[in-house]
Design an enzyme around this catalytic site. Sequence first.
Site, PDB file in Angstrom:
ATOM      1  N   GLU A  58      -4.811  -9.086 -21.546  1.00 43.02           N
ATOM      2  CA  GLU A  58      -3.842  -8.003 -21.370  1.00 43.02           C
ATOM      3  C   GLU A  58      -4.464  -6.694 -20.883  1.00 43.02           C
ATOM      4  O   GLU A  58      -3.749  -5.746 -20.551  1.00 43.02           O
ATOM      5  CB  GLU A  58      -3.092  -7.754 -22.689  1.00 43.02           C
ATOM      6  CG  GLU A  58      -2.188  -8.888 -23.117  1.00 43.02           C
ATOM      7  CD  GLU A  58      -2.912 -10.081 -23.727  1.00 43.02           C
ATOM      8  OE1 GLU A  58      -2.378 -11.204 -23.619  1.00 43.02           O
ATOM      9  OE2 GLU A  58      -4.013  -9.912 -24.298  1.00 43.02           O
ATOM     10  N   CYS A  80     -13.959  -8.724 -26.345  1.00 40.83           N
ATOM     11  CA  CYS A  80     -14.946  -9.750 -26.679  1.00 40.83           C
ATOM     12  C   CYS A  80     -14.305 -11.124 -26.516  1.00 40.83           C
ATOM     13  O   CYS A  80     -13.365 -11.469 -27.235  1.00 40.83           O
ATOM     14  CB  CYS A  80     -15.439  -9.552 -28.108  1.00 40.83           C
ATOM     15  SG  CYS A  80     -16.645 -10.789 -28.615  1.00 40.83           S
ATOM     16  N   HIS A  88     -10.842 -22.296 -21.479  1.00 42.17           N
ATOM     17  CA  HIS A  88     -10.014 -21.096 -21.626  1.00 42.17           C
ATOM     18  C   HIS A  88     -10.858 -19.818 -21.536  1.00 42.17           C
ATOM     19  O   HIS A  88     -10.463 -18.842 -20.899  1.00 42.17           O
ATOM     20  CB  HIS A  88      -9.257 -21.154 -22.954  1.00 42.17           C
ATOM     21  CG  HIS A  88      -8.364 -19.982 -23.205  1.00 42.17           C
ATOM     22  ND1 HIS A  88      -7.196 -19.778 -22.515  1.00 42.17           N
ATOM     23  CD2 HIS A  88      -8.487 -18.951 -24.074  1.00 42.17           C
ATOM     24  CE1 HIS A  88      -6.634 -18.664 -22.941  1.00 42.17           C
ATOM     25  NE2 HIS A  88      -7.393 -18.143 -23.888  1.00 42.17           N
ATOM     26  N   ARG A 127     -24.729  -7.246 -29.285  1.00 41.42           N
ATOM     27  CA  ARG A 127     -24.324  -6.312 -28.234  1.00 41.42           C
ATOM     28  C   ARG A 127     -23.324  -5.258 -28.726  1.00 41.42           C
ATOM     29  O   ARG A 127     -22.864  -4.436 -27.944  1.00 41.42           O
ATOM     30  CB  ARG A 127     -23.734  -7.103 -27.068  1.00 41.42           C
ATOM     31  CG  ARG A 127     -24.805  -7.870 -26.316  1.00 41.42           C
ATOM     32  CD  ARG A 127     -24.252  -9.021 -25.487  1.00 41.42           C
ATOM     33  NE  ARG A 127     -25.326  -9.677 -24.767  1.00 41.42           N
ATOM     34  CZ  ARG A 127     -26.162 -10.565 -25.284  1.00 41.42           C
ATOM     35  NH1 ARG A 127     -26.051 -10.902 -26.565  1.00 41.42           N
ATOM     36  NH2 ARG A 127     -27.115 -11.121 -24.556  1.00 41.42           N
TER      37      ARG A 127
END
Length: 154
Positions: A58, A80, A88, A127
Amino acid sequence: MSHYEGDLRPAGARFVIVCSRWNARITDALVAGACHSLVDNGVPDDAVDVVRVPGAWEIPIVANLLAQAGQHAAIIALGCVVRGDTRHYEHVADLCAEGMMSVQMQTGVPVLNGVLAVECIKDAEMRAGGSHGNKGAETALAALEMVSLLEKLP
């Protein structure tokens, strides 16, 4: 020969962070890192907006609407996406990146890609404030630099 390079001085610019809620523990850390980077470099708290979206898929549509509205000098996209057992992950990560690139090319508003695409949640943790730094903070610094650079270009 002219040489152009951005710096980290915001010069009154407004920024928006568009962040997915999916993998919230990671994305919350990315948002915190981005906000700290902006504020540490002179951007007032009230010049930073945060918009939460369900997932990385989105992000591009919201970035597009915000870019067209013209109220922000740059859009910092954070999220993330973690590889699972199906393809997917690849579709979401690749098409999110393509969508963000399309937005910035069509609108001229920089959309900085801080959407992590990782193999496992441990990679994301490294990260999002771990041993590999905070990619949210790094993405915010890139946003500051791009705003400055675009102002300097002829």
